[in-house]
Design an enzyme around this catalytic site. Structure first.
Site, PDB file in Angstrom:
ATOM      1  N   GLU A  17       0.805  -1.402  -0.187  1.00  0.00           N
ATOM      2  CA  GLU A  17       0.755   0.032  -0.143  1.00  0.00           C
ATOM      3  C   GLU A  17       1.166   1.029  -0.132  1.00  0.00           C
ATOM      4  OE1 GLU A  17      -4.434  -1.326   2.277  1.00  0.00           O
ATOM      5  OE2 GLU A  17      -2.441  -0.602   3.589  1.00  0.00           O
ATOM      6  N   GLY A  83     -12.611  -4.205   1.929  1.00  0.00           N
ATOM      7  CA  GLY A  83     -13.711  -4.819   0.922  1.00  0.00           C
ATOM      8  C   GLY A  83     -15.015  -3.656   1.513  1.00  0.00           C
ATOM      9  N   MET A 199      -9.571  -3.058   8.600  1.00  0.00           N
ATOM     10  CA  MET A 199      -8.986  -3.106   9.946  1.00  0.00           C
ATOM     11  C   MET A 199      -7.938  -2.193  10.256  1.00  0.00           C
ATOM     12  SD  MET A 199      -8.479  -7.110   8.048  1.00  0.00           S
ATOM     13  CE  MET A 199      -7.778  -8.166  10.261  1.00  0.00           C
ATOM     14  N   GLU A 200      -8.298  -0.895  10.414  1.00  0.00           N
ATOM     15  CA  GLU A 200      -6.975   0.068  10.732  1.00  0.00           C
ATOM     16  C   GLU A 200      -7.988   1.285  11.283  1.00  0.00           C
ATOM     17  OE1 GLU A 200      -6.066  -1.788   7.354  1.00  0.00           O
ATOM     18  OE2 GLU A 200      -5.407  -2.975   8.499  1.00  0.00           O
ATOM     19  N   ASP A 223     -11.940  -5.285  -3.331  1.00  0.00           N
ATOM     20  CA  ASP A 223     -12.833  -6.749  -2.726  1.00  0.00           C
ATOM     21  C   ASP A 223     -14.179  -6.453  -2.399  1.00  0.00           C
ATOM     22  OD1 ASP A 223     -12.906  -8.219   0.135  1.00  0.00           O
ATOM     23  OD2 ASP A 223     -11.235  -6.797  -0.067  1.00  0.00           O
TER      24      ASP A 223
HETATM   25  N1  SAH Z   1      -1.926  -8.834   1.399  1.00  0.00           N
HETATM   26  C1  SAH Z   1      -2.885  -9.379   1.958  1.00  0.00           C
HETATM   27  C2  SAH Z   1      -4.192  -9.246   2.299  1.00  0.00           C
HETATM   28  C3  SAH Z   1      -3.967  -8.334   3.421  1.00  0.00           C
HETATM   29  S1  SAH Z   1      -6.126  -8.268   3.200  1.00  0.00           S
HETATM   30  C4  SAH Z   1      -2.459 -10.710   2.111  1.00  0.00           C
HETATM   31  O1  SAH Z   1      -2.942 -11.296   0.614  1.00  0.00           O
HETATM   32  O2  SAH Z   1      -2.383 -12.337   2.719  1.00  0.00           O
HETATM   33  C5  SAH Z   1      -6.508  -6.915   5.049  1.00  0.00           C
HETATM   34  C6  SAH Z   1      -6.047  -5.664   5.041  1.00  0.00           C
HETATM   35  O3  SAH Z   1      -6.476  -4.964   3.690  1.00  0.00           O
HETATM   36  C7  SAH Z   1      -6.596  -4.995   5.637  1.00  0.00           C
HETATM   37  O4  SAH Z   1      -5.395  -4.422   6.055  1.00  0.00           O
HETATM   38  C8  SAH Z   1      -7.702  -4.504   5.761  1.00  0.00           C
HETATM   39  O5  SAH Z   1      -7.910  -2.916   6.510  1.00  0.00           O
HETATM   40  C9  SAH Z   1      -7.878  -4.384   4.362  1.00  0.00           C
HETATM   41  N2  SAH Z   1      -9.182  -5.207   3.541  1.00  0.00           N
HETATM   42  C10 SAH Z   1      -8.773  -5.012   2.430  1.00  0.00           C
HETATM   43  N3  SAH Z   1     -10.661  -6.057   2.522  1.00  0.00           N
HETATM   44  C11 SAH Z   1     -10.545  -6.799   2.995  1.00  0.00           C
HETATM   45  C12 SAH Z   1     -11.700  -6.724   4.324  1.00  0.00           C
HETATM   46  N4  SAH Z   1     -12.682  -7.552   2.652  1.00  0.00           N
HETATM   47  N5  SAH Z   1     -12.709  -7.172   5.496  1.00  0.00           N
HETATM   48  C13 SAH Z   1     -11.318  -6.521   6.153  1.00  0.00           C
HETATM   49  N6  SAH Z   1     -10.180  -5.459   5.625  1.00  0.00           N
HETATM   50  C14 SAH Z   1      -9.923  -5.453   4.584  1.00  0.00           C
END
Ligand code: SAH
Length: 259
Positions: A17, A83, A199-200, A223
């Protein structure tokens, strides 16, 4: 150099990011504190500190506390992905948080659901002027002609992105990755008008509120926060959302005269 010069903190949760933003830094220096690497330097002659916090509310809160106490930031910009919760939102849209709620805070019956105990607040409001600046920067970015100069039409189409839009409103944060439709239904039941989930953001908002520092949270929809999310997350961040972040940060930090 003046000691009253403003310092802007720029945060993301994961390296992808903010790597593009780190690449913009001039006079770059690194400091490691509490397992986080803080990159200081300038962007357009503006002093900045750039860091990724790792995922979740605690990680974000400790990182922003360090930005405030060790790096004396005067303002915080968070840029990342989220999301979609509101049915109108599509992958590639961008949300500016005008208010942020911790959806997993529930000390009922001691305190109303979502209220932060002993603070008396459940939604943290972003600074109006900062929101307006972010909206203008995003509208400029998403202008079709401008956007296609940054990211090819083919790349956008690979993620089904045609006419990405900017939304402003409520963002919900909590220590859960949303990947099931039922999680969305539950969240909408409690927070009807929420645009997206991450999440932050609301943890960063709480710390900034407590320190009296303005914050801006900008989230690209990566997503749909359900089972049907089939996009290549890593590729989406690298090819789309990190381009968005670089462009928005450059817009938000206009060129200052060299000191
Ligand atoms: N790069 C990681 C994915 C992280 S996704 C991997 O491939 O394992 C989680 C991050 O994206 C968190 O920091 C959150 O803030 C954000 N995020 C994106 N989509 C989300 C969702 N559906 N629910 C909660 N957090 C989400």
């Amino acid at each position: 150099m003046s000691t009253t010069e403003k310092i802007i903190g720029i945060m993301g949760a994961i390296p992808e990011e903010i790597n593009g933003v780190i690449a913009l830094l001039q006079h770059q220096e690194k400091t490691v504190i509490g397992q986080r690497t803080y990159y200081t330097g300038t962007i357009n002659n503006q002093k900045v500190v750039v860091v990724y916090s790792r995922i979740g509310k605690v990680a974000a809160a400790t990182t922003v506390s360090t930005l405030l106490l060790r790096f004396n930031i005067d303002e915080l910009i968070f840029t990342g992905v989220a999301g979609a919760i509101h049915p109108d939102l599509r992958v590639g849209d961008i949300v500016v948080g005008t208010s942020l709620v911790q959806h997993d805070m529930n000390a009922f019956p001691l305190f109303p659901i979502h209220e932060i105990p002993l603070l008396g607040i459940s939604a943290f409001l972003a600074d109006e002027a900062a929101v307006k600046k972010a909206e203008a920067a995003i509208d400029h970015l998403l202008d079709q002609q401008h956007l296609h100069q940054l990211i090819s039409k083919e790349e956008l189409m690979a993620f089904g992105i045609e006419h990405p839009k900017r939304y402003s409103g409520l963002i919900a944060s909590g220590d859960q990755f949303f990947h099931q439709h039922q999680q969305k239904v539950n969240l909408q039941h409690h927070l009807g008008d929420v645009l997206c989930v991450e999440m932050e953001g609301a943890a960063v908002a709480q710390v900034c509120y407590e320190f009296g520092v303005p914050f801006t949270v900008i989230r690209t929809i990566s997503d749909e926060a359900n089972e049907s999310s089939t996009i290549d997350f890593q590729r989406f961040i690298q090819k789309v959302s990190s381009c968005y972040s670089i462009e928005v940060i450059q817009q938000l930090i206009p060129m200052k005269k060299a000191l």
